[in-house]
Design a protein around this motif. Structure first.
Motif, PDB file in Angstrom:
ATOM      1  N   PRO A 181       0.834  -1.248  -0.188  1.00 57.19           N
ATOM      2  CA  PRO A 181       0.044   0.082   0.009  1.00 57.19           C
ATOM      3  C   PRO A 181       0.761   1.181  -0.097  1.00 57.19           C
ATOM      4  O   PRO A 181       0.483   2.156  -0.702  1.00 57.19           O
ATOM      5  CB  PRO A 181      -0.837  -0.128   1.181  1.00 57.19           C
ATOM      6  N   GLU A 182       2.078   1.108   0.773  1.00 59.50           N
ATOM      7  CA  GLU A 182       2.876   2.543   0.525  1.00 59.50           C
ATOM      8  C   GLU A 182       3.377   2.856  -0.666  1.00 59.50           C
ATOM      9  O   GLU A 182       3.714   3.950  -0.796  1.00 59.50           O
ATOM     10  CB  GLU A 182       4.174   2.436   1.841  1.00 59.50           C
ATOM     11  N   ARG A 226       1.367   2.560  -3.270  1.00 61.78           N
ATOM     12  CA  ARG A 226       0.413   2.854  -4.502  1.00 61.78           C
ATOM     13  C   ARG A 226       0.715   3.879  -5.491  1.00 61.78           C
ATOM     14  O   ARG A 226       0.311   3.701  -6.666  1.00 61.78           O
ATOM     15  CB  ARG A 226      -0.932   3.215  -3.527  1.00 61.78           C
ATOM     16  N   ILE A 254      -4.532  -3.830  -3.475  1.00 62.94           N
ATOM     17  CA  ILE A 254      -4.010  -2.886  -2.468  1.00 62.94           C
ATOM     18  C   ILE A 254      -4.854  -2.503  -1.973  1.00 62.94           C
ATOM     19  O   ILE A 254      -5.207  -2.370  -0.612  1.00 62.94           O
ATOM     20  CB  ILE A 254      -3.342  -1.849  -3.106  1.00 62.94           C
ATOM     21  N   ASP A 255      -6.090  -2.158  -2.583  1.00 63.26           N
ATOM     22  CA  ASP A 255      -7.617  -1.703  -1.891  1.00 63.26           C
ATOM     23  C   ASP A 255      -8.053  -3.109  -0.957  1.00 63.26           C
ATOM     24  O   ASP A 255      -8.317  -2.311   0.161  1.00 63.26           O
ATOM     25  CB  ASP A 255      -8.702  -1.551  -3.091  1.00 63.26           C
ATOM     26  N   GLU A 263      -5.542  -2.634   2.074  1.00 61.20           N
ATOM     27  CA  GLU A 263      -5.858  -1.371   2.848  1.00 61.20           C
ATOM     28  C   GLU A 263      -7.111  -1.639   3.674  1.00 61.20           C
ATOM     29  O   GLU A 263      -7.282  -0.995   4.957  1.00 61.20           O
ATOM     30  CB  GLU A 263      -5.902  -0.165   1.956  1.00 61.20           C
ATOM     31  N   ILE A 265      -6.507  -3.822   6.723  1.00 58.32           N
ATOM     32  CA  ILE A 265      -5.600  -3.025   7.796  1.00 58.32           C
ATOM     33  C   ILE A 265      -6.383  -2.093   8.453  1.00 58.32           C
ATOM     34  O   ILE A 265      -6.323  -1.990   9.734  1.00 58.32           O
ATOM     35  CB  ILE A 265      -4.537  -2.357   6.990  1.00 58.32           C
ATOM     36  N   LYS A 266      -7.191  -1.314   7.756  1.00 55.66           N
ATOM     37  CA  LYS A 266      -8.119  -0.297   8.452  1.00 55.66           C
ATOM     38  C   LYS A 266      -9.238  -1.265   9.316  1.00 55.66           C
ATOM     39  O   LYS A 266      -9.370  -0.616  10.454  1.00 55.66           O
ATOM     40  CB  LYS A 266      -8.873   0.572   7.347  1.00 55.66           C
TER      41      LYS A 266
END
Length: 686
Positions: A618-619, A621, A664-665, A668, A671-672
């Motif tokens: 994700p970092e 993206r 990645i969505d 994320e 993770i959220k």
């Protein structure tokens, strides 16, 4: 030992006077009664399903022989239940009454499809396989373990041999072809959904973690404040579920805490919610060997529910059965209470938490490596299994996270490279297990897969263990089915697909070869496959993929000078490709949008976008988004210049970029969700 001494044994009480006495008193070389060491599930199955059958003596001898020959309980149970069901069908269809009436012509009539015409080719193939296994095990055991003067007596209990090979029957070929087609169709359905499947499973794992944390918090509150039971509490789930869940805490007759689900309310409109994904499994009482004690009505209802979700109940009527105590199992008292209170939902949270913990870890390992189930179960918290090394080829030091495991068909370890997240999960599991054992280390246990025990003979600190027992492959597939229950994954024919470790491996191979277009020899390395022809079968295109690419093939037909040269690669060409790909990307090196996990030749000549060996992060993206913008602009420019083939390449790059952004969505999102802190409310019962 006389019958008077063993009269207290349950098996003696149930079988004495019904079973042949010589079979009843059979012992092994250690002078132990074989009925004492027969697995409980097979024993209970015989009590319930075979006592009044003409083949009781034959089947009893078979399971005792198989037990003495150390066949796994799962193999024995499958053989017993399959043969018993088919024998009932054959005897009814042919109006047979005694086992002596049975001969090989009757078996031939069934296998050739002349009777029981509604049975599938797979059912007939399974029957003949188990039948031949029955004959082999019993005859071999009688010859090796029974005195010569008694061999003739026990040989009389052998089922009739038939002078045919199962390859003589079309049902075998049809069954094999059908099974292969089914796997390819299922792989085709699963492969494009792998990122979303992984994301959804992580969200579910977060939900179970929260339920456990909140339940433990409530237990602590009740104990510290000496509050009366039952005790009510509720909490809001994250936006992924968007419901408030209501429970009560109570204790069972063994003074153990459990929770009861009361209701769930939608946070938007207050309507009744669905609750957590596994509630319907518990409501339908489908954990464990549920059918063994079920009434005919409930058995019919259970089968209907399972088949609605794609389970083949002929093959496995207990898809959520664990062979490891404390993993998924709810305990005898709570299970019995649930039976007598069918409309209520009682939950022992800890076994569900442990099951999901192991399931998500196994799925992560497989998602990043395509590892087989026996390789996954080899992961141990030992210095010769888990490695972290530094990659010195980069200006910024990168760490390599490695499991050393023995692949199928090999006798030495090979490297399985993982992202850092998998090692973090490993440390989390180790911490949980240390708490479980109340120890600062893990106990060493025996490896559970008998076919690999000669290579893994020593006890190890296996990560997949609980209650001093290694998690076996049967349990691992069951808990993966539990974690993924209810996910909508359908084949082109609209049939629901059930996930297993083997299917996930197929999907990984299909994705690598057909979506990412990696050469078969490279896919073989990723899969640690010994036989490239097997890799070719794994990665063969499906009907969906063929139909989806045929238009592009027609469009590009004239761009190829020699189509055959592109399809059939000679050894010389393979060598040239190998040399071309020899330029390595450093293991766990930084690449566009993520990190590379391959330790061999670069399979895509460093065209990293969409590569199966890359783990998107994700970092990074923004790098993928920039790449997409570049590909989009390039496609327009190539179209303006009339370079259609180059434009198509950019379109393919854009599609792969979108897939990575979707992945990645998902990352994320979970993770959220993992960091979500629910609002808990307590309320005492009046």
């Amino acid at each position: 030992m006389t019958s008077e001494i063993i009269e207290g044994r349950d098996w003696y009480e149930k079988l004495e006077g019904v079973l042949d006495k010589e079979i009843l008193f059979l012992k092994n070389v250690n002078d132990e009664y074989l009925w004492d060491i027969l697995n409980k599930q097979s024993l209970n199955y015989i009590y319930k399903n075979c006592l009044n059958r003409p083949w009781l003596n034959q089947f009893s001898l078979a399971v005792l022989c198989a037990t003495d020959r150390n066949l796994s309980p799962a193999s024995i149970n499958n053989m017993l239940s399959t043969l018993n069901a088919r024998f009932q069908d054959i005897f009814i269809s042919l109006e047979l009454n005694q086992i002596e009436d049975l001969n090989y012509t009757h078996i031939h009539l069934y296998i050739s499809g002349e009777i029981c015409k509604h049975h599938s080719d797979r059912q007939r193939q399974m029957f003949i396989s188990y039948y031949k296994s029955f004959l082999f095990n019993v005859s071999k055991w009688v010859k090796n373990r029974i005195d010569l003067e008694q061999q003739e007596y026990f040989t009389s209990f052998l089922l009739p041999e038939f002078p045919f090979d199962n390859r003589d029957y079309k049902s075998r070929g049809l069954a094999v072809t059908s099974a292969q087609k089914k796997r390819k169709d299922e792989s085709s359905a699963v492969a494009p959904l792998l990122p979303s499947i992984r994301a959804e499973c992580h969200l579910r794992w977060n939900q179970v973690k929260r339920l456990r944390e909140i339940t433990n918090e409530v237990i602590k509150k009740v104990q510290n404040e000496n509050l009366p039971l039952p005790f009510s509490f509720n909490y809001e789930e994250s936006e992924h579920l968007n419901e408030r869940l209501y429970f009560t805490l109570n204790k069972n007759l063994d003074n153990e805490f459990y929770i009861e689900f009361i209701e769930s309310k939608n946070l938007l409109d207050g309507s009744q919610g669905d609750g957590l994904w596994f509630f319907e499994i518990l409501k339908n009482r489908l954990l464990g060997a549920w059918s063994n004690l079920a009434s005919n009505k409930r058995k019919t209802e259970g089968i209907s529910f399972l088949e609605k979700w794609g389970h083949d109940t002929e093959e496995n009527i207990h898809p959520f059965q664990s062979r490891n105590p404390g993993v998924l199992t709810q305990g005898f008292i709570l299970t019995r209470s649930q039976q007598y209170n069918g409309s209520r939902l009682f939950i022992n949270v800890e076994p569900l938490y442990i099951a999901c913990m192991f399931a998500i870890f196994a799925m992560d390992i497989q998602s990043y490596s395509g590892a087989r189930i026996n390789e996954i179960l080899q992961v141990s918290y030992d210095p010769d299994c888990c490695f972290i090394t530094d990659d010195g080829k980069n200006t910024t030091t990168k760490r390599n996270y490695i499991f050393k495991l023995i692949p199928k068909g090999r006798e030495t370890e090979e490297n399985y490279y993982m992202p850092e997240s998998v090692f973090k999960s490993l440390l989390m599991i180790v911490k949980e297990l240390k708490n479980h054992y109340n120890s600062d280390t893990l106990p060493q246990v025996n490896y559970s897969i008998s076919s690999r025990k000669h290579l893994i003979s020593n006890e190890r600190k296996f990560v997949f263990q609980y209650n001093n027992q290694h998690v076996n492959q049967f349990t691992l597939n069951s808990i993966i089915r539990f974690l993924t229950h209810g996910l909508i994954i359908q084949s082109v024919e609209g049939k629901q697909v059930i996930l297993t470790t083997h299917l996930l491996r197929h999907a990984f191979a299909t994705h690598a070869a057909q979506t990412e277009k990696l050469p078969i020899d490279i896919v073989r390395q990723l899969l640690h496959q010994k036989d490239e022809s097997v890799t070719g079968y794994y990665a063969a295109p499906t009907h969906v993929q063929i139909s989806g690419t045929i238009d592009s093939l027609h469009d590009n037909w004239m761009t190829y000078i020699d189509i055959q040269q592109e399809i059939l690669r000679s050894p010389k060409e393979l060598k040239e490709i190998y040399e071309e790909y020899k330029e390595k990307v450093g293991t766990m090196s930084k690449v566009v949008g993520g990190i590379c996990t391959i330790d061999s030749v670069c399979p895509t000549k460093m065209a990293c976008m969409g590569c199966a060996a890359k783990v998107p992060q994700p970092e990074f993206r923004h790098e993928i988004e920039q790449y997409y913008a570049w590909a989009q602009e390039s496609e327009k420019r190539f179209k303006e210049l009339g370079l259609e083939l180059e434009a198509k390449k950019m379109k393919l790059a854009m599609r792969r970029t979108k897939l990575e952004l979707r992945e990645i969505d998902g990352i994320e999102m979970y993770i959220k969700d993992e960091s979500y802190e629910p609002n808990i409310q307590f309320q005492k019962e009046n």
